[in-house]
Design a protein around this motif. Structure first.
Motif, PDB file in Angstrom:
ATOM      1  N   LEU A 270       0.835  -1.182  -0.067  1.00 55.97           N
ATOM      2  CA  LEU A 270       0.140  -0.121   0.110  1.00 55.97           C
ATOM      3  C   LEU A 270       0.729   1.307   0.039  1.00 55.97           C
ATOM      4  CD1 LEU A 270      -2.868  -1.212   2.850  1.00 55.97           C
ATOM      5  CD2 LEU A 270      -2.902  -0.993   0.285  1.00 55.97           C
ATOM      6  N   ALA A 271       2.268   1.139   0.263  1.00 54.60           N
ATOM      7  CA  ALA A 271       2.936   2.223   0.433  1.00 54.60           C
ATOM      8  C   ALA A 271       3.179   3.118  -0.818  1.00 54.60           C
ATOM      9  CB  ALA A 271       4.401   2.015   0.930  1.00 54.60           C
ATOM     10  N   ARG A 272       3.645   4.299  -0.779  1.00 55.69           N
ATOM     11  CA  ARG A 272       3.493   5.440  -2.043  1.00 55.69           C
ATOM     12  C   ARG A 272       4.217   4.815  -3.156  1.00 55.69           C
ATOM     13  NH1 ARG A 272       2.458  10.232  -3.229  1.00 55.69           N
ATOM     14  NH2 ARG A 272       1.852  11.463  -1.190  1.00 55.69           N
TER      15      ARG A 272
ATOM     16  N   ILE B 293       3.473  -1.490  -4.713  1.00 53.15           N
ATOM     17  CA  ILE B 293       3.069  -2.131  -6.131  1.00 53.15           C
ATOM     18  C   ILE B 293       1.594  -1.399  -6.381  1.00 53.15           C
ATOM     19  CG2 ILE B 293       1.748  -3.916  -5.008  1.00 53.15           C
ATOM     20  CD1 ILE B 293       2.865  -5.768  -7.395  1.00 53.15           C
ATOM     21  N   ILE B 294       0.875  -1.137  -5.786  1.00 60.08           N
ATOM     22  CA  ILE B 294      -0.401  -0.419  -6.055  1.00 60.08           C
ATOM     23  C   ILE B 294      -0.169   0.837  -6.842  1.00 60.08           C
ATOM     24  CG2 ILE B 294      -2.634   0.570  -5.546  1.00 60.08           C
ATOM     25  CD1 ILE B 294      -2.969  -1.740  -3.545  1.00 60.08           C
ATOM     26  N   THR B 295       0.529   1.741  -6.370  1.00 54.60           N
ATOM     27  CA  THR B 295       0.973   2.993  -6.906  1.00 54.60           C
ATOM     28  C   THR B 295       1.545   2.693  -8.170  1.00 54.60           C
ATOM     29  OG1 THR B 295       1.445   3.769  -4.757  1.00 54.60           O
ATOM     30  CG2 THR B 295       2.190   5.476  -6.508  1.00 54.60           C
ATOM     31  N   TRP B 296       2.384   1.771  -8.363  1.00 51.57           N
ATOM     32  CA  TRP B 296       3.206   1.429  -9.520  1.00 51.57           C
ATOM     33  C   TRP B 296       2.343   0.855 -10.673  1.00 51.57           C
ATOM     34  CZ3 TRP B 296       3.667  -3.554 -11.677  1.00 51.57           C
ATOM     35  CH2 TRP B 296       4.547  -3.639 -12.778  1.00 51.57           C
ATOM     36  N   ALA B 297       1.368   0.012 -10.262  1.00 45.57           N
ATOM     37  CA  ALA B 297       0.305  -0.587 -11.044  1.00 45.57           C
ATOM     38  C   ALA B 297      -0.453   0.502 -11.676  1.00 45.57           C
ATOM     39  CB  ALA B 297      -0.351  -1.478 -10.627  1.00 45.57           C
ATOM     40  N   THR B 298      -1.043   1.410 -10.773  1.00 41.61           N
ATOM     41  CA  THR B 298      -2.030   2.375 -11.281  1.00 41.61           C
ATOM     42  C   THR B 298      -1.326   3.458 -12.234  1.00 41.61           C
ATOM     43  OG1 THR B 298      -1.538   3.522  -9.271  1.00 41.61           O
ATOM     44  CG2 THR B 298      -3.787   2.489  -9.465  1.00 41.61           C
TER      45      THR B 298
ATOM     46  N   GLY C 261       1.442   2.711 -14.130  1.00 43.23           N
ATOM     47  CA  GLY C 261       1.442   1.712 -15.565  1.00 43.23           C
ATOM     48  C   GLY C 261       0.504   1.756 -16.330  1.00 43.23           C
ATOM     49  N   ILE C 262      -0.929   1.786 -15.681  1.00 48.08           N
ATOM     50  CA  ILE C 262      -2.088   1.568 -16.631  1.00 48.08           C
ATOM     51  C   ILE C 262      -2.719   3.175 -16.755  1.00 48.08           C
ATOM     52  CG2 ILE C 262      -2.514  -0.776 -16.183  1.00 48.08           C
ATOM     53  CD1 ILE C 262      -4.922   0.233 -14.307  1.00 48.08           C
ATOM     54  N   GLY C 263      -2.135   4.245 -16.423  1.00 47.58           N
ATOM     55  CA  GLY C 263      -2.400   5.360 -16.412  1.00 47.58           C
ATOM     56  C   GLY C 263      -3.756   5.860 -15.510  1.00 47.58           C
ATOM     57  N   ALA C 264      -3.935   5.019 -14.368  1.00 51.64           N
ATOM     58  CA  ALA C 264      -4.899   5.411 -13.589  1.00 51.64           C
ATOM     59  C   ALA C 264      -4.554   6.312 -12.292  1.00 51.64           C
ATOM     60  CB  ALA C 264      -5.723   4.009 -13.118  1.00 51.64           C
ATOM     61  N   SER C 265      -3.367   6.536 -12.412  1.00 55.77           N
ATOM     62  CA  SER C 265      -2.766   7.392 -10.907  1.00 55.77           C
ATOM     63  C   SER C 265      -3.893   8.345 -10.721  1.00 55.77           C
ATOM     64  CB  SER C 265      -1.422   8.053 -11.372  1.00 55.77           C
ATOM     65  OG  SER C 265      -1.282   8.577 -12.291  1.00 55.77           O
ATOM     66  N   ALA C 266      -4.490   9.095 -11.651  1.00 50.19           N
ATOM     67  CA  ALA C 266      -5.501  10.347 -11.261  1.00 50.19           C
ATOM     68  C   ALA C 266      -6.926   9.586 -10.440  1.00 50.19           C
ATOM     69  CB  ALA C 266      -6.427  10.830 -12.469  1.00 50.19           C
ATOM     70  N   VAL C 267      -6.835   8.116 -10.734  1.00 51.94           N
ATOM     71  CA  VAL C 267      -8.205   7.699  -9.982  1.00 51.94           C
ATOM     72  C   VAL C 267      -7.600   7.455  -8.488  1.00 51.94           C
ATOM     73  CG1 VAL C 267      -9.677   5.505  -9.804  1.00 51.94           C
ATOM     74  CG2 VAL C 267      -9.096   6.546 -11.856  1.00 51.94           C
ATOM     75  N   LEU C 268      -6.197   6.951  -8.262  1.00 50.07           N
ATOM     76  CA  LEU C 268      -5.809   6.521  -6.890  1.00 50.07           C
ATOM     77  C   LEU C 268      -5.713   7.855  -6.191  1.00 50.07           C
ATOM     78  CD1 LEU C 268      -4.672   4.681  -4.998  1.00 50.07           C
ATOM     79  CD2 LEU C 268      -2.195   5.346  -6.114  1.00 50.07           C
ATOM     80  N   ASN C 269      -5.269   9.232  -6.859  1.00 52.62           N
ATOM     81  CA  ASN C 269      -5.069  10.263  -6.289  1.00 52.62           C
ATOM     82  C   ASN C 269      -6.356  10.872  -5.831  1.00 52.62           C
ATOM     83  OD1 ASN C 269      -2.202  10.167  -6.430  1.00 52.62           O
ATOM     84  ND2 ASN C 269      -2.284  11.212  -8.375  1.00 52.62           N
ATOM     85  N   GLY C 270      -7.335  10.574  -7.012  1.00 53.48           N
ATOM     86  CA  GLY C 270      -8.691  10.912  -6.394  1.00 53.48           C
ATOM     87  C   GLY C 270      -9.369  10.506  -5.077  1.00 53.48           C
ATOM     88  N   ILE C 271      -9.101   9.090  -5.073  1.00 54.25           N
ATOM     89  CA  ILE C 271      -9.401   8.331  -3.700  1.00 54.25           C
ATOM     90  C   ILE C 271      -8.845   8.833  -2.555  1.00 54.25           C
ATOM     91  CG2 ILE C 271      -9.555   6.256  -2.653  1.00 54.25           C
ATOM     92  CD1 ILE C 271      -9.639   5.133  -5.591  1.00 54.25           C
ATOM     93  N   LEU C 272      -7.365   9.054  -2.798  1.00 59.94           N
ATOM     94  CA  LEU C 272      -6.560   9.518  -1.671  1.00 59.94           C
ATOM     95  C   LEU C 272      -6.906  10.968  -1.186  1.00 59.94           C
ATOM     96  CD1 LEU C 272      -3.078   7.987  -2.354  1.00 59.94           C
ATOM     97  CD2 LEU C 272      -4.461   7.461  -0.465  1.00 59.94           C
ATOM     98  N   ALA C 273      -7.465  11.892  -2.193  1.00 55.35           N
ATOM     99  CA  ALA C 273      -7.998  13.220  -1.787  1.00 55.35           C
ATOM    100  C   ALA C 273      -9.296  13.224  -1.201  1.00 55.35           C
ATOM    101  CB  ALA C 273      -8.190  14.041  -3.073  1.00 55.35           C
TER     102      ALA C 273
END
Lengths: 324, 329
Positions: free
Chosen positions: A158-160, A163-168, A170-182
């Protein structure tokens, strides 16, 4: 006369020989056979002794401690009956801890019900033979490895930099992850320092305790009952809602007792994965350790017990155990 | 008139097991139809094919002329009384009976009123608030019956419904079921392994053997004119005489069924003589097994007639009409 008596004596002897020789072991077994309560008592004395002395004894010691208070100046425990320690629980800072813990426990339980139900349903109604063995293995396997190792593994996942950050990314979904974290409250700087992370790890660690009782209760629903429901015109969804779910409810409640109370009492997971905001378990740990405030620690420890009692009372009132 | 239920060359195979194998049958509307056979003969599978819990691997099933290959159980206008009753343990009797209306979205008041009517029909007024666990076996059976009738099915399927009841209750329920069927006028399809039950209740009986129908007919046809050795033996334990024996008694050289109650023990004019090898007291009479040349022959002696001693030689006689020539051995 004597001649006539001889053969009858011999038959007597032959008859009594049918009964085996009676040794000490036979006499003990005969005694237990004639007094079944004696056997029961012999069986129960050890566990009952444990239950009364060790378990209930320490529980009542805990309860007793919670009615003492601590002298603010000397730090000494005042052994007089008072409710002031319980009153301390209602301070805003302490109430926050309680509400946070109960909310997390409820969220973990709900998540576990949602995830466990399809798995348990499949295992109970469809899995046979090897698939069933595989199911048990799959559910139990995580329980065989160390709890701490699993939690630290999750911290890495789960760390910054995990693997989850890396995977998101990789598939260009980091905006989604950041949205959730926001998101307010449940978000954070990374998954491993947010409530979402704590929730995920709790969910992972306690899930088997929800799946197993749920599967057992679903397995006890006879096939003919599902057929009767369909026969009378119910759709699959109606059968699920009006027959399967109520009949599986005792199992779901049993599972939720595990997930709910285990989450409420845990102090390691929120310490490793999560924000620095405290849960009941951590409060108890710190109060009895560094702060040396045993009475308040005891009062905190009573909170989960009271909450569980309220929960079970409501469940019973709502008829959750009617199918038992 | 279209048949209530029609099987056209229907098969249901489970892997290599042919549970139902090429069954043709037609059940007329309003009849009490019994499917009779030993366990594993395919009768229950046939019932489940009608209710839709099994799908045929071959052939076609029509309910009131409509092909129901694609119709799931909840959309068929047939209802089932299950062998274990399958009452919902978490609901009281009234909600159990009203279940069929509840899933249709009928309002509470209407469905409860209707449930009470049906409970009255099965003589269980005032039991609505009880849980199934608080009822006796016979009462549960009635609740299952009321529940299956609430959707007003045109065909009611009963899977060995009396199997779990004791003899006295079973006989009482047989009378009640028969009366109920006549009153409602709907088609009953009744699965049983008890030949007495099938003969006493049904208008039509289908005798099943190894996934096929051995014979279909009225109870008296089945009993008096069995077509095969299996039917003769399964229904009423008939004597089956071999073709040679039959020929020696003046019948055609084909296997012949001879009912034990048609055979008399006589001193003179015997067709055959043999030794008494077994006696079985049955209350209403005695069954005497006589070892005759060519095979054993059972004789049923009604109460009051003299019973020969075991081991004695006796003569047996019967009328020509008592011999029923069968199609196959």
């Amino acid at each position: 006369m004597t001649l006539a008596a001889q053969p009858s004596d011999r038959t007597q002897a032959a008859r009594s020989a049918i009964l085996p020789e009676r040794g000490a072991g036979d006499r003990v077994s005969a005694l237990l056979w004639r007094h079944p309560n004696l056997l029961l008592a012999a069986l129960l004395i050890l566990p009952l002794g444990w239950l009364v002395v060790v378990y209930l004894g320490s529980l009542s010691a805990l309860l007793l401690q919670s009615f003492y208070s601590i002298d603010e100046f000397s730090g000494q425990i005042r052994r007089e009956f008072t409710l002031s320690t319980y009153a301390e629980l209602f301070r805003p800072a302490n109430m926050d801890i309680i509400i946070r813990t109960v909310a997390m426990s409820a969220a973990v339980t709900l998540g576990a019900v949602v995830i466990a139900f399809p798995i348990a349903y499949f295992a109970a109604r469809y899995a046979r033979g090897h698939w069933k063995a595989l199911f048990y293995l799959g559910v139990m396997l995580p329980l065989w490895s160390s709890y701490l190792v699993k939690v630290y593994a999750w911290k890495l996942i789960l760390a910054r930099e995990g693997i989850i950050t890396w995977a998101t990314d990789g598939i260009g979904a980091s905006a989604v992850l950041n949205g959730i974290l926001a998101l307010p409250v449940i978000g954070g700087t990374s998954l491993s320092t947010s409530y979402i992370g704590t929730w995920l790890v709790f969910l992972y660690v306690w899930l088997p305790y929800m799946i197993l009782p749920m599967q057992a209760s679903l397995e006890r629903v006879p096939q003919s009952m599902l057929e009767a429901s369909a026969d009378l015109g119910a759709s699959r969804w109606q059968t699920m809602r009006t027959v399967i779910f109520p009949l599986a409810l005792p199992g779901i409640i049993a599972g939720s007792i595990f997930t709910f109370s285990l989450t409420m009492g845990d102090y390691i997971i929120p310490q490793i994965v999560g924000s620095s905001r405290r849960f009941i378990g951590q409060a108890v740990y710190q109060l009895q350790g560094t702060a040396g405030n045993i009475p308040l620690a005891a009062a905190f420890a009573v909170v989960p017990i009271v909450i569980m009692l309220i929960y079970l009372t409501i469940a019973r009132r709502k008829g959750a155990f009617d199918a038992l | 008139m279209t048949a209530a239920v029609e099987f056209l060359n229907v098969s249901r195979h489970f892997g290599s097991v042919r549970a139902v194998d090429g069954v043709d049958l037609s059940i007329a509307e309003g009849t009490f139809f019994a499917m009779l056979g030993p366990s594993g003969s395919g009768k229950t599978t046939c019932l489940r094919l009608i209710s839709g819990f099994e799908q045929p691997t071959g052939g076609m099933i029509r309910i009131f002329g409509q092909d129901c290959s694609d119709v799931p159980p909840n959309r068929r206008n047939v209802n089932t009384v299950f062998q274990d009753y399958a009452l919902f343990p978490h609901m009281n009797v009234r909600d159990n009976v009203a279940y069929g209306l509840m899933v249709k979205g009928v309002d509470k008041r209407t469905r409860h009123d209707r449930a009470e009517e049906l409970l009255a029909l099965v003589k269980l007024e005032g039991y609505g608030d009880r849980k199934p666990a608080a009822l006796s076996g016979g009462q549960r059976q009635r609740v299952a019956l009321a529940r299956a009738l609430i959707n007003e099915p045109r065909v009611l399927l009963l899977d060995e419904p009396l199997g779990a009841l004791d003899l006295k209750l079973r006989e009482a329920m047989q009378d009640e079921l028969k009366a109920l069927q006549q009153r409602l006028g709907i088609t009953f399809v009744f699965v049983t392994h008890d030949q007495g039950e099938a003969l006493s209740m049904a208008d039509q009986v289908a005798v099943f053997s190894e996934g096929r129908i051995a014979q279909i007919g009225t109870p008296s046809e089945i009993y008096e004119k069995p077509r095969t050795r299996f039917v003769a033996d399964f229904v009423g334990s008939s004597n089956v005489l071999s073709a040679e024996m039959a020929a020696s008694f003046g019948a055609p050289a084909r296997p012949v069924s001879l009912r034990p109650e048609s055979v008399r023990i006589v001193d003179e004019g015997a067709r055959i003589r043999g030794q008494v090898v077994a006696l079985r007291y049955l209350g209403a009479g005695t069954r005497v097994v006589v070892a005759a040349p060519g095979g054993e022959i059972s004789v049923f002696l009604p109460k009051g007639s003299p019973v020969p001693e075991q081991g004695r030689e006796v003569g047996l006689a019967w009328d020509d009409l008592a011999m029923h020539v069968m199609e196959q051995g």
